[in-house]
Design an enzyme around this catalytic site. Structure first.
Site, PDB file in Angstrom:
ATOM      1  N   SER A  10       8.863  -0.036  -6.537  1.00 38.19           N
ATOM      2  CA  SER A  10      10.287   0.099  -6.855  1.00 38.19           C
ATOM      3  C   SER A  10      10.883  -1.192  -7.403  1.00 38.19           C
ATOM      4  CB  SER A  10      11.066   0.545  -5.611  1.00 38.19           C
ATOM      5  OG  SER A  10      10.963  -0.439  -4.609  1.00 38.19           O
ATOM      6  N   TYR A 151      -0.315 -13.961   6.676  1.00 38.05           N
ATOM      7  CA  TYR A 151      -0.325 -13.420   5.308  1.00 38.05           C
ATOM      8  C   TYR A 151      -1.642 -13.784   4.619  1.00 38.05           C
ATOM      9  CZ  TYR A 151       1.372 -12.881   0.436  1.00 38.05           C
ATOM     10  OH  TYR A 151       1.536 -12.547  -0.886  1.00 38.05           O
ATOM     11  N   ALA A 153      -4.465 -14.469   5.984  1.00 37.39           N
ATOM     12  CA  ALA A 153      -5.564 -13.715   6.596  1.00 37.39           C
ATOM     13  C   ALA A 153      -5.645 -12.315   6.002  1.00 37.39           C
ATOM     14  CB  ALA A 153      -5.348 -13.622   8.114  1.00 37.39           C
ATOM     15  N   ALA A 154      -4.489 -11.681   5.860  1.00 31.97           N
ATOM     16  CA  ALA A 154      -4.466 -10.324   5.288  1.00 31.97           C
ATOM     17  C   ALA A 154      -4.932 -10.344   3.835  1.00 31.97           C
ATOM     18  CB  ALA A 154      -3.051  -9.747   5.383  1.00 31.97           C
ATOM     19  N   ILE A 184       5.075 -16.085  -8.297  1.00 27.86           N
ATOM     20  CA  ILE A 184       5.674 -15.130  -9.235  1.00 27.86           C
ATOM     21  C   ILE A 184       7.136 -14.921  -8.834  1.00 27.86           C
ATOM     22  CG2 ILE A 184       5.447 -12.853 -10.320  1.00 27.86           C
ATOM     23  CD1 ILE A 184       2.886 -14.562 -10.619  1.00 27.86           C
TER      24      ILE A 184
HETATM   25  P1  NAD Z   1       8.550  -7.658  -3.698  1.00 29.38           P
HETATM   26  O1  NAD Z   1       9.021  -7.992  -2.336  1.00 29.38           O
HETATM   27  O2  NAD Z   1       9.528  -7.642  -4.802  1.00 29.38           O
HETATM   28  O3  NAD Z   1       7.756  -6.285  -3.732  1.00 29.38           O
HETATM   29  C1  NAD Z   1       7.016  -5.801  -2.652  1.00 29.38           C
HETATM   30  C2  NAD Z   1       7.155  -4.310  -2.648  1.00 29.38           C
HETATM   31  O4  NAD Z   1       6.375  -3.759  -1.591  1.00 29.38           O
HETATM   32  C3  NAD Z   1       8.601  -3.880  -2.417  1.00 29.38           C
HETATM   33  O5  NAD Z   1       8.936  -2.839  -3.312  1.00 29.38           O
HETATM   34  C4  NAD Z   1       8.598  -3.379  -0.994  1.00 29.38           C
HETATM   35  O6  NAD Z   1       9.549  -2.378  -0.725  1.00 29.38           O
HETATM   36  C5  NAD Z   1       7.196  -2.834  -0.909  1.00 29.38           C
HETATM   37  N1  NAD Z   1       6.739  -2.665   0.464  1.00 29.38           N
HETATM   38  C6  NAD Z   1       6.795  -3.555   1.481  1.00 29.38           C
HETATM   39  N2  NAD Z   1       6.323  -2.989   2.593  1.00 29.38           N
HETATM   40  C7  NAD Z   1       5.942  -1.731   2.273  1.00 29.38           C
HETATM   41  C8  NAD Z   1       5.372  -0.664   2.978  1.00 29.38           C
HETATM   42  N3  NAD Z   1       5.085  -0.758   4.297  1.00 29.38           N
HETATM   43  N4  NAD Z   1       5.099   0.489   2.321  1.00 29.38           N
HETATM   44  C9  NAD Z   1       5.375   0.612   1.010  1.00 29.38           C
HETATM   45  N5  NAD Z   1       5.942  -0.351   0.282  1.00 29.38           N
HETATM   46  C10 NAD Z   1       6.214  -1.518   0.915  1.00 29.38           C
HETATM   47  O7  NAD Z   1       7.414  -8.746  -3.988  1.00 29.38           O
HETATM   48  P2  NAD Z   1       6.283  -8.815  -5.119  1.00 29.38           P
HETATM   49  O8  NAD Z   1       6.128 -10.237  -5.416  1.00 29.38           O
HETATM   50  O9  NAD Z   1       6.542  -7.848  -6.204  1.00 29.38           O
HETATM   51  O10 NAD Z   1       5.007  -8.370  -4.266  1.00 29.38           O
HETATM   52  C11 NAD Z   1       4.044  -7.432  -4.736  1.00 29.38           C
HETATM   53  C12 NAD Z   1       2.682  -7.856  -4.209  1.00 29.38           C
HETATM   54  O11 NAD Z   1       2.313  -9.100  -4.813  1.00 29.38           O
HETATM   55  C13 NAD Z   1       2.670  -8.079  -2.692  1.00 29.38           C
HETATM   56  O12 NAD Z   1       1.490  -7.545  -2.158  1.00 29.38           O
HETATM   57  C14 NAD Z   1       2.661  -9.597  -2.590  1.00 29.38           C
HETATM   58  O13 NAD Z   1       2.049 -10.047  -1.406  1.00 29.38           O
HETATM   59  C15 NAD Z   1       1.861  -9.973  -3.807  1.00 29.38           C
HETATM   60  N6  NAD Z   1       2.053 -11.352  -4.231  1.00 29.38           N
HETATM   61  C16 NAD Z   1       3.268 -11.795  -4.678  1.00 29.38           C
HETATM   62  C17 NAD Z   1       3.393 -13.127  -5.061  1.00 29.38           C
HETATM   63  C18 NAD Z   1       4.694 -13.714  -5.553  1.00 29.38           C
HETATM   64  O14 NAD Z   1       4.821 -14.933  -5.650  1.00 29.38           O
HETATM   65  N7  NAD Z   1       5.699 -12.901  -5.879  1.00 29.38           N
HETATM   66  C19 NAD Z   1       2.292 -13.994  -5.004  1.00 29.38           C
HETATM   67  C20 NAD Z   1       1.080 -13.496  -4.559  1.00 29.38           C
HETATM   68  C21 NAD Z   1       0.968 -12.173  -4.185  1.00 29.38           C
END
Ligand code: NAD
Length: 243
Positions: A10, A151, A153-154, A184
């Site tokens: 979303s 985090y 670890a996951a 990001i």
């Molecule tokens: P974000 O917070 O904008 O998006 C995360 C999304 O996951 C949100 O839409 C949230 O509602 C959804 N979410 C959370 N818990 C959930 C659940 N239990 N069930 C379904 N949806 C759920 O952040 P993002 O940066 O877009 O993150 C996306 C992925 O990228 C994540 O896995 C994050 O760990 C990973 N990531 C992000 C970064 C960064 O710097 N933004 C860096 C490394 C990894």
């Protein structure tokens, strides 16, 4: 019609991936946890652009909801061609300040949620004898981040899991790869002040924060035929921060 499921789509990286895969001709399932309106906005954008998309409520930490989303997609579209396990939560703070509940929530979402989604996707893909899975890990899954130990670890678990699954399903025509984003610009980093963000950017060789589209572009490539000989890999999208 090819079909793609993206969890947590979303906003942020997930929505960029959904929009990009729709441009590649996929009918897209925009998975979301709570924000139905935002998920619908992503679908509306795709549909306005001539694509096919629908939102689906799925909390990835609840296995029955993950199973239902994959089964729904298979039933409606006949195949599940690409699955991107993206939904995740951050968890910043000293390990000693993490409660049992917090640790469980992070592992259930950022590791078990990925495993469950990949298991359900694999059931369909193994019977199809084709499919692409991409998991969204993190640079902290590669090298560990201070004050992000749970985090890390996951996300490290996601990398090991993706490599193992890639070997398990390769002979059935299913590829599994992982992207490891760096810093990001999304809501997950909203806890950082501008000063803290600037300090991170100063460390990045490409001297800018990443965009969700940077990650989406890597995912599109991994799921394309241009990457047909690529499986079990971790593609770092981090501006050179971790090499
Ligand atoms: P974000 O917070 O904008 O998006 C995360 C999304 O996951 C949100 O839409 C949230 O509602 C959804 N979410 C959370 N818990 C959930 C659940 N239990 N069930 C379904 N949806 C759920 O952040 P993002 O940066 O877009 O993150 C996306 C992925 O990228 C994540 O896995 C994050 O760990 C990973 N990531 C992000 C970064 C960064 O710097 N933004 C860096 C490394 C990894």
């Amino acid at each position: 019609m090819k079909t793609a499921i993206i969890s947590g789509a979303s906003r942020g990286i997930g929505s960029a991936i959904a929009i990009s895969l729709a441009k590649e001709g996929y009918a897209v399932i925009v998975g979301y946890c709570n924000n139905a309106d935002k998920a619908q906005e992503v679908c509306d954008l795709i549909i306005k652009d001539g694509g096919i998309a629908e939102s689906y409520k799925c909390d990835v930490s609840v296995p029955s909801q993950v199973k239902a989303m994959v089964e729904y997609t298979k039933k409606k579209y006949s195949s599940v061609d690409t699955v991107v396990a993206n939904a995740g939560i951050g968890s910043y703070g000293m390990l000693i300040d993490h409660t049992d509940e917090k640790i469980t929530q992070v592992i259930n979402t950022d590791l078990i949620g990925y495993i469950t989604l990949c298991r359900e996707a694999s059931k369909v893909m193994l019977s199809q004898k084709s499919g692409n899975i991409v998991t969204v890990s993190s640079m902290w899954g590669q090298v560990g981040g201070s004050c992000e130990s749970v985090y890390s670890a996951a996300k490290g678990g996601v990398i090991a899991f993706s490599k193992a699954l890639a070997k398990e399903v390769a002979l059935s025509g299913v590829r599994v790869n992982c992207v490891a984003p760096g810093f990001i610009d999304t809501d997950i980093n909203s806890n950082l002040t501008q000063e803290e963000k600037n300090a991170v950017i100063a460390e990045i060789p490409l001297a800018r924060v990443g965009k969700p589209q940077d990650v989406a572009d890597a995912v599109v490539w991994l799921t394309s035929d241009k990457a047909s000989y690529v499986t079990g890999q971790v593609i770092a999208v981090n501006g050179g921060l971790i090499i």
